[in-house]
Design a protein around this motif. Structure first.
Motif, PDB file in Angstrom:
ATOM      1  N   UNK A  94      45.445  30.953  25.496  1.00 54.98           N
ATOM      2  CA  UNK A  94      44.911  29.944  26.407  1.00 54.98           C
ATOM      3  C   UNK A  94      43.446  29.633  26.109  1.00 54.98           C
ATOM      4  N   UNK A  95      43.050  28.442  26.528  1.00 58.60           N
ATOM      5  CA  UNK A  95      41.682  27.960  26.308  1.00 58.60           C
ATOM      6  C   UNK A  95      40.654  28.935  26.867  1.00 58.60           C
ATOM      7  N   UNK A  96      39.572  29.086  26.134  1.00 58.28           N
ATOM      8  CA  UNK A  96      38.490  29.966  26.569  1.00 58.28           C
ATOM      9  C   UNK A  96      37.634  29.246  27.610  1.00 58.28           C
ATOM     10  N   UNK A  97      37.822  29.611  28.858  1.00 65.54           N
ATOM     11  CA  UNK A  97      37.036  29.047  29.953  1.00 65.54           C
ATOM     12  C   UNK A  97      36.496  30.199  30.790  1.00 65.54           C
ATOM     13  N   UNK A  98      35.213  30.169  31.065  1.00 64.54           N
ATOM     14  CA  UNK A  98      34.599  31.241  31.850  1.00 64.54           C
ATOM     15  C   UNK A  98      35.182  31.244  33.255  1.00 64.54           C
ATOM     16  N   UNK A  99      35.696  32.378  33.710  1.00 65.61           N
ATOM     17  CA  UNK A  99      36.254  32.432  35.064  1.00 65.61           C
ATOM     18  C   UNK A  99      35.160  32.379  36.126  1.00 65.61           C
ATOM     19  N   UNK A 100      35.569  32.072  37.324  1.00 66.68           N
ATOM     20  CA  UNK A 100      34.660  32.073  38.461  1.00 66.68           C
ATOM     21  C   UNK A 100      34.129  33.493  38.672  1.00 66.68           C
ATOM     22  N   UNK A 101      32.842  33.599  38.915  1.00 64.69           N
ATOM     23  CA  UNK A 101      32.223  34.916  39.052  1.00 64.69           C
ATOM     24  C   UNK A 101      31.866  35.213  40.498  1.00 64.69           C
ATOM     25  N   UNK A 102      31.756  36.497  40.790  1.00 58.00           N
ATOM     26  CA  UNK A 102      31.317  36.933  42.118  1.00 58.00           C
ATOM     27  C   UNK A 102      29.912  36.437  42.391  1.00 58.00           C
ATOM     28  N   UNK A 153      37.382  39.160  40.249  1.00 54.18           N
ATOM     29  CA  UNK A 153      37.048  40.154  39.216  1.00 54.18           C
ATOM     30  C   UNK A 153      38.092  40.234  38.097  1.00 54.18           C
ATOM     31  N   UNK A 154      39.322  39.833  38.403  1.00 53.68           N
ATOM     32  CA  UNK A 154      40.376  39.845  37.389  1.00 53.68           C
ATOM     33  C   UNK A 154      40.348  38.601  36.509  1.00 53.68           C
ATOM     34  N   UNK A 155      39.459  37.650  36.812  1.00 50.66           N
ATOM     35  CA  UNK A 155      39.338  36.452  35.976  1.00 50.66           C
ATOM     36  C   UNK A 155      40.461  35.455  36.144  1.00 50.66           C
ATOM     37  N   UNK A 156      41.064  35.388  37.321  1.00 53.12           N
ATOM     38  CA  UNK A 156      42.232  34.542  37.531  1.00 53.12           C
ATOM     39  C   UNK A 156      41.892  33.120  37.950  1.00 53.12           C
ATOM     40  N   UNK A 157      40.645  32.884  38.378  1.00 52.23           N
ATOM     41  CA  UNK A 157      40.277  31.584  38.919  1.00 52.23           C
ATOM     42  C   UNK A 157      39.090  30.983  38.172  1.00 52.23           C
ATOM     43  N   UNK A 158      39.016  29.674  38.207  1.00 53.82           N
ATOM     44  CA  UNK A 158      37.865  28.946  37.687  1.00 53.82           C
ATOM     45  C   UNK A 158      37.433  27.935  38.738  1.00 53.82           C
ATOM     46  N   UNK A 164      43.424  28.751  32.869  1.00 50.31           N
ATOM     47  CA  UNK A 164      44.499  28.224  32.021  1.00 50.31           C
ATOM     48  C   UNK A 164      45.498  29.276  31.540  1.00 50.31           C
ATOM     49  N   UNK A 165      45.102  30.537  31.538  1.00 50.40           N
ATOM     50  CA  UNK A 165      46.001  31.581  31.050  1.00 50.40           C
ATOM     51  C   UNK A 165      46.997  32.048  32.109  1.00 50.40           C
ATOM     52  N   UNK A 166      46.840  31.600  33.356  1.00 53.46           N
ATOM     53  CA  UNK A 166      47.648  32.140  34.444  1.00 53.46           C
ATOM     54  C   UNK A 166      48.966  31.389  34.583  1.00 53.46           C
ATOM     55  N   UNK A 224      52.915  37.182  38.159  1.00 51.16           N
ATOM     56  CA  UNK A 224      51.957  36.372  37.415  1.00 51.16           C
ATOM     57  C   UNK A 224      51.651  37.047  36.080  1.00 51.16           C
ATOM     58  N   UNK A 225      51.290  36.215  35.122  1.00 53.44           N
ATOM     59  CA  UNK A 225      50.795  36.650  33.808  1.00 53.44           C
ATOM     60  C   UNK A 225      49.472  35.947  33.599  1.00 53.44           C
ATOM     61  N   UNK A 226      48.457  36.668  33.132  1.00 56.26           N
ATOM     62  CA  UNK A 226      47.168  36.033  32.857  1.00 56.26           C
ATOM     63  C   UNK A 226      46.372  36.883  31.878  1.00 56.26           C
ATOM     64  N   UNK A 227      45.331  36.300  31.329  1.00 58.54           N
ATOM     65  CA  UNK A 227      44.439  37.009  30.410  1.00 58.54           C
ATOM     66  C   UNK A 227      43.186  37.418  31.155  1.00 58.54           C
ATOM     67  N   UNK A 228      42.934  38.697  31.165  1.00 63.85           N
ATOM     68  CA  UNK A 228      41.769  39.216  31.880  1.00 63.85           C
ATOM     69  C   UNK A 228      40.583  39.323  30.932  1.00 63.85           C
TER      70      UNK A 228
END
Length: 297
Positions: A143-151, A275-280, A171-173, A208-212
């Motif tokens: 999946x595309x490299x996009x920085x996930x939403x951070x705390x 923290x798991x990098x699931x959202x942007x 995009x990886x989810x 769910x499947x995603x890239x952490x």
């Protein structure tokens, strides 16, 4: 020097249509071998005392298909294990007849494989679920490299900005509802454990499947979801690139937990997912388009 450069450029421009024609003829033969496509493609192949042009082309086509079978065996190793060598080989041949590769990269040769399997299997099928799950594992990794939403981003939000905060899935989810313990079966196959009977349930379990994100190599994760998680994530996924506002999440949760508890329940979910990098956040990626309303599945 100028003359040589001009000559080289002219030759390159002259040869390009011929090269394109050769590529198209070879691709047509590899996609759908027939006397007609073989005859056209063989015109660019040299015959000698060892093999005719048609024989050489046939050898190349066979090697190409065997390479595709190797790719499918890697992408769908568990499906291969579940149905056996003969059935998997036949499935691959029939799939390629129906869906010859159309992308320049062999990586995407199996993109229609899960749907192809689903169309042939019973409505509830471990093989169908496994094909979808295995393909999603690969998609998550690529999946595309996009920085996930951070705390830190959330901590910097002013109280008045929370209702309009928009959330989209990374995009990886990917989201599934499995009737079988498909991920557990995949794990046992991946670990070369002895085969066992799958566990089936009339009520599907959301997964769910995603890239952490990690400091080293990317890691693909998967896990089951609680009902509230599945409800909210499905809504976020359904919203697409625009994302869903935090206020809409509260409205979605209100019938489930009560209006007063809904904002806190939404925050609790974000504490797990971020923290798991699931959202942007769509506006951070330039993906968000103009929206007039939130879409909730």
């Amino acid at each position: 020097m100028t003359h040589a450069s001009t000559t080289a450029t002219t030759a390159s421009q002259f040869d390009r249509p011929a090269l394109t024609q050769l590529q198209d003829a070879t691709a047509a033969y590899l996609a759908a071998p027939s006397p007609d496509t073989r005859s056209i493609a063989a015109q660019a192949v040299i015959s000698d005392e060892l093999a005719s042009a048609e024989e050489r082309l046939g050898i190349y086509a066979t090697a190409y298909r065997l390479r595709l079978f190797d790719v499918f065996g890697g992408d769908f190793e568990a499906v291969h294990t579940l149905i056996g060598d003969d059935a998997f080989g036949l499935l691959c041949r029939e799939y390629l007849n129906a869906h010859p590769p159309s992308h320049y990269s062999i990586r995407w040769a199996g993109q229609h494989f899960p749907a192809f399997v689903a169309a042939r299997e019973p409505r509830r099928s471990l093989v169908t679920e496994m094909a979808a799950f295995e393909w999603a594992l690969g998609l998550a990794l690529d999946a595309e490299e996009i920085a996930p939403l951070s705390v830190e981003t959330l901590q910097g939000l002013a109280p008045q900005d929370w209702p309009t905060l928009r959330l989209a899935a990374h995009p990886s989810l990917h989201h599934f509802a499995f009737h079988f313990d498909t991920p557990a079966i995949w794990k046992s196959i991946d670990n070369d454990e002895p085969p066992r009977a799958p566990v089936e349930s009339d009520i599907p379990t959301p997964w769910i499947v995603w890239r952490q994100p990690t400091e080293g190599a990317p890691e693909v994760h998967y896990r089951s979801l609680e009902p509230l998680e599945a409800l909210v994530l499905n809504a976020i996924l359904s919203a697409g690139d625009d994302g869903l506002s935090f206020a809409s999440l509260g409205e979605l949760l209100a019938p489930e937990v009560g209006a007063e508890a809904a904002p806190g329940a939404a925050i609790n979910l974000l504490v797990q997912w971020i923290p798991a990098g699931m959202l942007i956040r769509p506006e951070d990626t330039g993906r968000a388009s103009r929206h007039t309303s939130d879409r909730i599945a």
